[in-house]
Design a protein around this motif. Structure first.
Motif, mmCIF file in Angstrom:
data_model
loop_
_atom_site.group_PDB
_atom_site.id
_atom_site.type_symbol
_atom_site.label_atom_id
_atom_site.label_comp_id
_atom_site.label_asym_id
_atom_site.label_seq_id
_atom_site.Cartn_x
_atom_site.Cartn_y
_atom_site.Cartn_z
ATOM 1 N N ALA A 8 -13.150 -6.437 -4.287
ATOM 2 C CA ALA A 8 -12.842 -6.649 -2.942
ATOM 3 C C ALA A 8 -13.570 -7.802 -2.623
ATOM 4 N N TYR A 9 -14.768 -7.947 -2.968
ATOM 5 C CA TYR A 9 -15.727 -9.181 -2.711
ATOM 6 C C TYR A 9 -14.843 -10.578 -2.996
ATOM 7 N N ALA A 10 -14.394 -10.333 -4.340
ATOM 8 C CA ALA A 10 -13.503 -11.411 -4.955
ATOM 9 C C ALA A 10 -12.480 -11.658 -3.998
ATOM 10 N N GLY A 11 -11.460 -10.752 -3.651
ATOM 11 C CA GLY A 11 -10.356 -10.707 -2.971
ATOM 12 C C GLY A 11 -10.702 -11.324 -1.688
ATOM 13 N N LYS A 12 -11.667 -10.979 -1.042
ATOM 14 C CA LYS A 12 -12.115 -11.426 0.348
ATOM 15 C C LYS A 12 -12.415 -12.879 0.308
ATOM 16 N N GLY A 13 -13.036 -13.288 -0.686
ATOM 17 C CA GLY A 13 -13.420 -14.654 -0.786
ATOM 18 C C GLY A 13 -11.861 -15.828 -1.204
ATOM 19 N N LEU B 144 0.922 -1.167 0.027
ATOM 20 C CA LEU B 144 -0.033 -0.146 0.035
ATOM 21 C C LEU B 144 1.013 1.115 0.011
ATOM 22 N N VAL B 145 1.990 1.114 0.593
ATOM 23 C CA VAL B 145 3.032 2.348 0.605
ATOM 24 C C VAL B 145 3.153 2.716 -0.812
ATOM 25 N N ALA B 146 3.865 1.454 -1.482
ATOM 26 C CA ALA B 146 4.114 1.808 -2.895
ATOM 27 C C ALA B 146 3.108 2.131 -3.646
ATOM 28 N N ILE B 147 1.842 1.667 -3.461
ATOM 29 C CA ILE B 147 0.830 2.221 -4.160
ATOM 30 C C ILE B 147 0.437 3.722 -3.814
ATOM 31 N N GLY C 134 -16.767 1.581 -2.387
ATOM 32 C CA GLY C 134 -17.029 0.116 -2.920
ATOM 33 C C GLY C 134 -16.351 -0.810 -2.612
ATOM 34 N N ALA C 135 -15.018 -0.653 -2.161
ATOM 35 C CA ALA C 135 -14.066 -1.621 -1.525
ATOM 36 C C ALA C 135 -14.510 -1.907 -0.343
ATOM 37 N N GLY C 136 -14.847 -0.682 0.617
ATOM 38 C CA GLY C 136 -15.296 -1.240 1.956
ATOM 39 C C GLY C 136 -16.370 -2.064 1.841
ATOM 40 N N LEU C 137 -17.328 -1.972 0.891
ATOM 41 C CA LEU C 137 -18.629 -2.707 0.834
ATOM 42 C C LEU C 137 -18.307 -4.115 0.735
ATOM 43 N N ALA D 170 -8.209 -3.719 1.237
ATOM 44 C CA ALA D 170 -9.473 -3.060 0.686
ATOM 45 C C ALA D 170 -8.941 -1.610 -0.119
ATOM 46 N N THR D 171 -8.017 -0.781 0.739
ATOM 47 C CA THR D 171 -7.617 0.332 0.349
ATOM 48 C C THR D 171 -6.594 -0.115 -1.054
ATOM 49 N N ILE D 172 -5.906 -0.981 -0.844
ATOM 50 C CA ILE D 172 -5.218 -1.162 -2.220
ATOM 51 C C ILE D 172 -6.225 -1.170 -3.250
ATOM 52 N N ILE D 173 -7.282 -1.972 -3.120
ATOM 53 C CA ILE D 173 -8.228 -2.597 -4.382
ATOM 54 C C ILE D 173 -9.115 -0.935 -4.682
ATOM 55 N N ALA D 174 -9.116 -0.258 -3.656
ATOM 56 C CA ALA D 174 -10.021 0.927 -3.806
ATOM 57 C C ALA D 174 -9.045 1.836 -4.535
#
Length: 314
Positions: free
Chosen positions: A306-311, A8-11, A113-116, A79-83
């Motif tokens: 995010a939904y896919a990533g959490k899965g 996340l720091v890199a992003i 969206g990522a939070g949801l 989630a923040t990375i995805i956002a």
């Protein structure tokens, strides 16, 4: 440092550079036809104020971090990375199609969206409020620019316009650093888990932003200064003063809005003052359409990812 924090720091660093490319040229575009503020001087001013203003107020950064969704729980960094990646994807796709848009709207949509999608607490009321302010900012900027153009025509000469440009550029730069520019700091806040605005971090954000601004100046400046209206220096100064005032007002309420949107609205308002024929409405409609697509597209992409990533992570 955990792997998700490192990523996340890199992003966050990449995001700051892209923000400079997207926003830096737009902030300088309004004065390109005046010799008062040279591009290098303007970028240096931006870098200094982006580093220092958050030391005085960073309420907008906290809005990104705490009011839209809660990112300090498990999976918050992922989630923040995805956002952020979703926001960048939407902005790059729209830009590639000739539809420049607001990175701020994209980030707001991406975070919500990522939070949801990850199952984090998301405040629908705060997201709606931010969206309302985001849509209102260019309208207010346009109305203020219309009135400002009338006043400048009565109060100043062509030479006197140079001084108004200095004041307008400084106002919009302070406003940007107090508002729109703090989205970069917010990503670092989530990555590293701090809630203040330490000078080393604000300075790092500012330097990365400045590098992006140097690279992106020609394209971003051309979009605003040539495509929206048949541009005159008076229009640019009116847009600077009005956009700066509108965004600074939103900053006082902690509401993130897009400076580029406010500037675009200001240019349209100033152009309408000289007759609607000065406004290139096809370009204005193209930009507004991109604005309207940005937040929902970023939110949907981030939510699905995010939904896919959490899965997968589960």
């Amino acid at each position: 440092m955990p792997l998700d924090a490192v990523v996340l720091v890199a992003i966050a660093g990449l995001f700051a550079v892209v923000t400079g490319m997207n926003d830096g040229g737009a902030l300088l575009a309004t004065g390109l036809k005046l010799p008062t503020v040279r591009p290098v001087t303007g970028i240096l001013t931006l870098v200094v104020l982006v580093a220092l203003v958050p030391l005085v107020t960073h309420q907008v950064a906290l809005t990104f971090v705490t009011r839209l969704a809660t990112f300090d729980g498990p999976g918050g960094r992922i989630a923040t990375i995805i956002a952020v990646l979703s926001a960048l994807t939407v902005v790059l796709v729209l830009s590639a199609k000739g539809r420049p848009t607001s990175l701020t709207l994209a980030v707001v949509g991406g975070l919500a969206g990522a939070g949801l999608g990850w199952g984090l607490p998301v405040s629908g009321g705060s997201v709606a409020l931010v969206l309302a302010f985001g849509l209102a900012a260019p309208v207010v900027g346009g109305l203020l620019a219309w009135a400002t153009t009338v006043l400048l025509l009565k109060l100043t000469t062509a030479r006197g316009l140079w001084n108004w440009h200095r004041a307008g550029f400084l106002l919009q730069t302070v406003a940007y650093a107090a508002n729109d520019g703090q989205k970069m700091l917010a990503v670092f806040m989530i990555a590293l888990g701090f809630s203040g605005a330490p000078l080393p971090y604000t300075s790092l954000v500012a330097v990365l932003f400045g590098l992006g601004a140097l690279y992106g100046l020609p394209k971003a400046g051309r979009t605003l200064s040539r495509e929206i209206i048949a541009f005159r220096p008076l229009h640019g100064v009116s847009a600077e003063l009005s956009a700066g005032a509108a965004v600074l007002g939103c900053s006082a309420l902690g509401m993130p809005v897009s400076m580029t949107q406010a500037i675009a609205g200001g240019l349209i308002g100033a152009g309408v003052n000289h007759g609607g024929g000065r406004v290139r409405w096809y370009a204005a409609v193209k930009i507004v359409t991109a604005w309207l697509l940005t937040l929902p597209a970023s939110a949907a992409l981030a939510a699905l990812a995010a939904y896919a990533g959490k899965g997968v992570a589960g």
